[in-house]
Design a protein around this motif. Sequence first.
Motif, PDB file in Angstrom:
ATOM      1  N   THR A  19      18.911  49.769  54.579  1.00 27.43           N
ATOM      2  CA  THR A  19      19.891  48.971  53.936  1.00 27.43           C
ATOM      3  C   THR A  19      21.155  49.790  53.425  1.00 27.43           C
ATOM      4  OG1 THR A  19      18.042  47.694  53.093  1.00 27.43           O
ATOM      5  CG2 THR A  19      20.404  47.532  51.998  1.00 27.43           C
ATOM      6  N   GLY A  20      20.683  51.017  53.116  1.00 29.57           N
ATOM      7  CA  GLY A  20      22.005  52.177  52.903  1.00 29.57           C
ATOM      8  C   GLY A  20      22.872  52.252  54.102  1.00 29.57           C
ATOM      9  N   THR A  21      22.314  52.459  55.467  1.00 31.28           N
ATOM     10  CA  THR A  21      22.992  52.577  56.447  1.00 31.28           C
ATOM     11  C   THR A  21      23.749  51.358  56.753  1.00 31.28           C
ATOM     12  OG1 THR A  21      21.305  53.992  57.469  1.00 31.28           O
ATOM     13  CG2 THR A  21      22.793  52.994  59.070  1.00 31.28           C
ATOM     14  N   LEU A  22      23.389  50.140  56.502  1.00 29.99           N
ATOM     15  CA  LEU A  22      24.362  48.931  56.607  1.00 29.99           C
ATOM     16  C   LEU A  22      25.383  49.243  55.660  1.00 29.99           C
ATOM     17  CD1 LEU A  22      21.823  46.090  57.167  1.00 29.99           C
ATOM     18  CD2 LEU A  22      22.765  47.478  58.804  1.00 29.99           C
ATOM     19  N   VAL A  23      25.341  49.240  54.501  1.00 27.94           N
ATOM     20  CA  VAL A  23      26.201  49.655  53.472  1.00 27.94           C
ATOM     21  C   VAL A  23      27.419  50.532  53.884  1.00 27.94           C
ATOM     22  CG1 VAL A  23      27.004  50.290  51.185  1.00 27.94           C
ATOM     23  CG2 VAL A  23      24.832  48.846  51.580  1.00 27.94           C
ATOM     24  N   ALA A  24      26.858  52.050  54.533  1.00 23.27           N
ATOM     25  CA  ALA A  24      27.609  52.890  55.227  1.00 23.27           C
ATOM     26  C   ALA A  24      28.547  52.468  56.216  1.00 23.27           C
ATOM     27  CB  ALA A  24      26.945  53.935  55.344  1.00 23.27           C
ATOM     28  N   ASN A  25      27.961  51.661  57.095  1.00 22.61           N
ATOM     29  CA  ASN A  25      28.472  50.939  58.236  1.00 22.61           C
ATOM     30  C   ASN A  25      30.170  49.947  57.754  1.00 22.61           C
ATOM     31  OD1 ASN A  25      28.756  50.261  61.092  1.00 22.61           O
ATOM     32  ND2 ASN A  25      28.342  48.239  60.442  1.00 22.61           N
ATOM     33  N   ASN A  49      27.622  38.321  52.871  1.00 21.18           N
ATOM     34  CA  ASN A  49      29.076  37.827  52.584  1.00 21.18           C
ATOM     35  C   ASN A  49      30.148  38.251  53.049  1.00 21.18           C
ATOM     36  OD1 ASN A  49      27.616  35.864  50.805  1.00 21.18           O
ATOM     37  ND2 ASN A  49      28.349  37.134  48.723  1.00 21.18           N
ATOM     38  N   VAL A  50      30.043  39.467  53.326  1.00 20.34           N
ATOM     39  CA  VAL A  50      31.375  40.134  54.004  1.00 20.34           C
ATOM     40  C   VAL A  50      31.396  39.943  55.412  1.00 20.34           C
ATOM     41  CG1 VAL A  50      31.702  41.617  51.949  1.00 20.34           C
ATOM     42  CG2 VAL A  50      30.594  42.648  53.747  1.00 20.34           C
ATOM     43  N   TYR A  51      30.182  40.065  55.957  1.00 17.91           N
ATOM     44  CA  TYR A  51      29.941  39.685  57.692  1.00 17.91           C
ATOM     45  C   TYR A  51      29.622  38.592  58.073  1.00 17.91           C
ATOM     46  CZ  TYR A  51      29.804  44.873  58.251  1.00 17.91           C
ATOM     47  OH  TYR A  51      30.437  46.280  58.480  1.00 17.91           O
ATOM     48  N   LYS A  52      29.381  37.552  57.138  1.00 18.75           N
ATOM     49  CA  LYS A  52      28.870  36.144  57.589  1.00 18.75           C
ATOM     50  C   LYS A  52      27.710  36.362  58.477  1.00 18.75           C
ATOM     51  CE  LYS A  52      32.312  34.747  54.884  1.00 18.75           C
ATOM     52  NZ  LYS A  52      31.967  34.656  53.454  1.00 18.75           N
ATOM     53  N   LYS A  53      26.926  37.296  58.210  1.00 15.70           N
ATOM     54  CA  LYS A  53      25.688  37.361  59.367  1.00 15.70           C
ATOM     55  C   LYS A  53      24.370  37.400  58.171  1.00 15.70           C
ATOM     56  CE  LYS A  53      28.261  39.160  63.598  1.00 15.70           C
ATOM     57  NZ  LYS A  53      28.137  40.397  64.143  1.00 15.70           N
ATOM     58  N   LEU A  83      20.919  44.347  60.714  1.00 24.15           N
ATOM     59  CA  LEU A  83      19.970  45.501  61.138  1.00 24.15           C
ATOM     60  C   LEU A  83      19.896  45.790  62.540  1.00 24.15           C
ATOM     61  CD1 LEU A  83      16.984  44.823  58.421  1.00 24.15           C
ATOM     62  CD2 LEU A  83      18.675  46.994  58.687  1.00 24.15           C
ATOM     63  N   ARG A  84      19.754  44.660  63.087  1.00 23.10           N
ATOM     64  CA  ARG A  84      19.551  44.940  64.883  1.00 23.10           C
ATOM     65  C   ARG A  84      20.999  45.158  65.465  1.00 23.10           C
ATOM     66  NH1 ARG A  84      18.199  39.867  65.007  1.00 23.10           N
ATOM     67  NH2 ARG A  84      16.148  40.322  64.689  1.00 23.10           N
ATOM     68  N   GLN A  85      22.271  44.559  64.747  1.00 21.05           N
ATOM     69  CA  GLN A  85      23.328  44.949  65.423  1.00 21.05           C
ATOM     70  C   GLN A  85      23.674  46.763  65.152  1.00 21.05           C
ATOM     71  OE1 GLN A  85      26.507  42.458  64.157  1.00 21.05           O
ATOM     72  NE2 GLN A  85      27.998  44.330  64.123  1.00 21.05           N
ATOM     73  N   ASP A 111      19.509  48.014  67.676  1.00 22.45           N
ATOM     74  CA  ASP A 111      19.859  47.867  69.373  1.00 22.45           C
ATOM     75  C   ASP A 111      20.268  49.238  69.615  1.00 22.45           C
ATOM     76  OD1 ASP A 111      19.398  45.416  69.347  1.00 22.45           O
ATOM     77  OD2 ASP A 111      21.316  44.508  69.146  1.00 22.45           O
ATOM     78  N   LYS A 112      21.289  49.921  68.717  1.00 24.48           N
ATOM     79  CA  LYS A 112      21.730  51.309  69.117  1.00 24.48           C
ATOM     80  C   LYS A 112      20.751  52.241  69.115  1.00 24.48           C
ATOM     81  CE  LYS A 112      26.184  50.284  67.159  1.00 24.48           C
ATOM     82  NZ  LYS A 112      27.190  50.526  66.181  1.00 24.48           N
ATOM     83  N   ALA A 113      19.811  52.091  68.436  1.00 23.12           N
ATOM     84  CA  ALA A 113      18.679  53.172  68.298  1.00 23.12           C
ATOM     85  C   ALA A 113      17.660  53.031  69.459  1.00 23.12           C
ATOM     86  CB  ALA A 113      18.134  53.418  66.979  1.00 23.12           C
ATOM     87  N   GLY A 114      17.535  51.602  69.796  1.00 25.30           N
ATOM     88  CA  GLY A 114      16.476  51.261  71.007  1.00 25.30           C
ATOM     89  C   GLY A 114      15.282  50.897  70.251  1.00 25.30           C
ATOM     90  N   MET A 115      15.320  50.349  68.943  1.00 27.27           N
ATOM     91  CA  MET A 115      14.307  49.932  68.220  1.00 27.27           C
ATOM     92  C   MET A 115      13.827  48.559  68.474  1.00 27.27           C
ATOM     93  SD  MET A 115      15.159  51.867  64.752  1.00 27.27           S
ATOM     94  CE  MET A 115      13.719  51.604  63.887  1.00 27.27           C
ATOM     95  N   LYS A 116      12.868  48.123  69.059  1.00 18.44           N
ATOM     96  CA  LYS A 116      12.632  46.643  69.618  1.00 18.44           C
ATOM     97  C   LYS A 116      11.120  46.060  68.748  1.00 18.44           C
ATOM     98  CE  LYS A 116      14.213  47.566  74.092  1.00 18.44           C
ATOM     99  NZ  LYS A 116      13.690  47.404  75.801  1.00 18.44           N
ATOM    100  N   ASN A 117      10.649  46.723  67.941  1.00 22.98           N
ATOM    101  CA  ASN A 117       9.495  46.445  67.087  1.00 22.98           C
ATOM    102  C   ASN A 117       9.610  46.548  65.804  1.00 22.98           C
ATOM    103  OD1 ASN A 117       7.751  45.319  69.693  1.00 22.98           O
ATOM    104  ND2 ASN A 117       8.204  47.665  70.163  1.00 22.98           N
ATOM    105  N   THR A 118      10.947  46.644  65.128  1.00 25.35           N
ATOM    106  CA  THR A 118      10.770  46.638  63.677  1.00 25.35           C
ATOM    107  C   THR A 118      11.487  45.481  63.147  1.00 25.35           C
ATOM    108  OG1 THR A 118      11.232  49.069  64.123  1.00 25.35           O
ATOM    109  CG2 THR A 118      12.132  48.199  61.765  1.00 25.35           C
ATOM    110  N   LYS A 119      10.946  44.988  62.237  1.00 23.62           N
ATOM    111  CA  LYS A 119      11.295  43.393  61.746  1.00 23.62           C
ATOM    112  C   LYS A 119      10.899  43.494  60.190  1.00 23.62           C
ATOM    113  CE  LYS A 119       8.375  42.496  64.938  1.00 23.62           C
ATOM    114  NZ  LYS A 119       7.725  41.785  66.079  1.00 23.62           N
ATOM    115  N   VAL A 120      11.830  42.406  59.739  1.00 24.87           N
ATOM    116  CA  VAL A 120      11.350  41.868  58.234  1.00 24.87           C
ATOM    117  C   VAL A 120      10.456  41.063  58.376  1.00 24.87           C
ATOM    118  CG1 VAL A 120      12.519  40.934  56.185  1.00 24.87           C
ATOM    119  CG2 VAL A 120      13.745  42.385  57.537  1.00 24.87           C
TER     120      VAL A 120
END
Length: 374
Positions: free
Chosen positions: A92-98, A211-215, A221-223, A227-236
């Motif tokens: 979640t922190g990485t998303l905020v940094a982005n 709210n800010v991304y409308k996603k 997380l995926r975007q 997807d950038k790290a190649g993680m295909k089996n991590t999920k909420v």
Amino acid sequence: MKNIIIAFLLSIGFSCSSQQKINTLSEKEIFASIDKNANALLKDSKAYSVSIGIIKDGKTYTRHYGEIDKGKGNKATNETLFEIASTTKVFTGTLVANAVLDGKLKLDDDIRKYLNEGFPNLEFKGTPIKIKNLITHRSGILTPFPDTKEIRQKFSPDSFLVHKNRLDKSYTKTDFFNALRKVKVDTLPGSSPAFKYGALGPELCAHILENVYKKNYEDLLRQVIFDKAGMKNTKVKLAPNDVLANGYNGSGLLMTNLSSNLWGASKMLKSTMSDLMKFIKFELDTTNKVVIESHRRIYVNGDMGYFWEIQENSNKKLSYAKDGGSNGTQNMLKIYPEYNLGFIIIMNQSDNNSGTYLEAASLGLLTDLKNSGK
């Protein structure tokens, strides 16, 4: 004279080459360290299963020990799905940094700018809660979300987790916002007394990001990461055919999985060792601006980045850590950019001493591996 200088330079090069060779651990030595620390952790903690994954100088090393369920012989693999609990927070922190780098948020913004309503209570004597207060657990709100005061008073510590899980199952986003409208900011946001570790910061960050991304949170997380790290089996959320590894308490009793009807941003990610190795590589990429921002120290004299715990050793080398504990599993994630090293340890037991045992295993790995290749 010229020949003497050449001989001298060659001798220096040979010496440096020999020293590098001495300091570089072999694959056999790295696995020996994993074996030693895993077996000590199994013995001390009495956990049924321990898994360790390491990235060192770009290479991956993983091993699994014991069995997920006592007596069944079902050893974990790199594709076993584990709850990573509070380690979710650094995602979640990485998303905020982005979002900060995208110009969607500023760390000094009043959070109410992104909440769709006024919330006049979310300030302390005129000082609002800011984004940077959320990502360092310094909102000044000392009430947990959901509030567990009533069940702590009613039930014994032994049965607390059962009743907490029931509370989480029934607690909705509507309940979350109703509580947010009524809650009191107890102390100055950003100050040391304002610290309260919990779900509020990451869950509210997830709402703000949506709210800010409308996603939605999981799409982000995926975007930004998966997807950038190649993680295909991590999920909420688990798919119908997903099987989550079991976990146990200190008495060996099978524990229920974590529950949440919120965004899942504080504790609900599930992942495999294979994916977590990719995440560690992602975190060790010194060219990744999002990673660099997420590791940034938020307060000058603070010890947190974007939900990361920042640790500094006697040589002023920085590392980044996060641990997670579900009802029946524990993990510890460590990132050491200076040593080009990162690792995660996962055990399928959770009790009051699990963190101590994990820290000892973590220190053992670091001691063995930190100087290799350096």
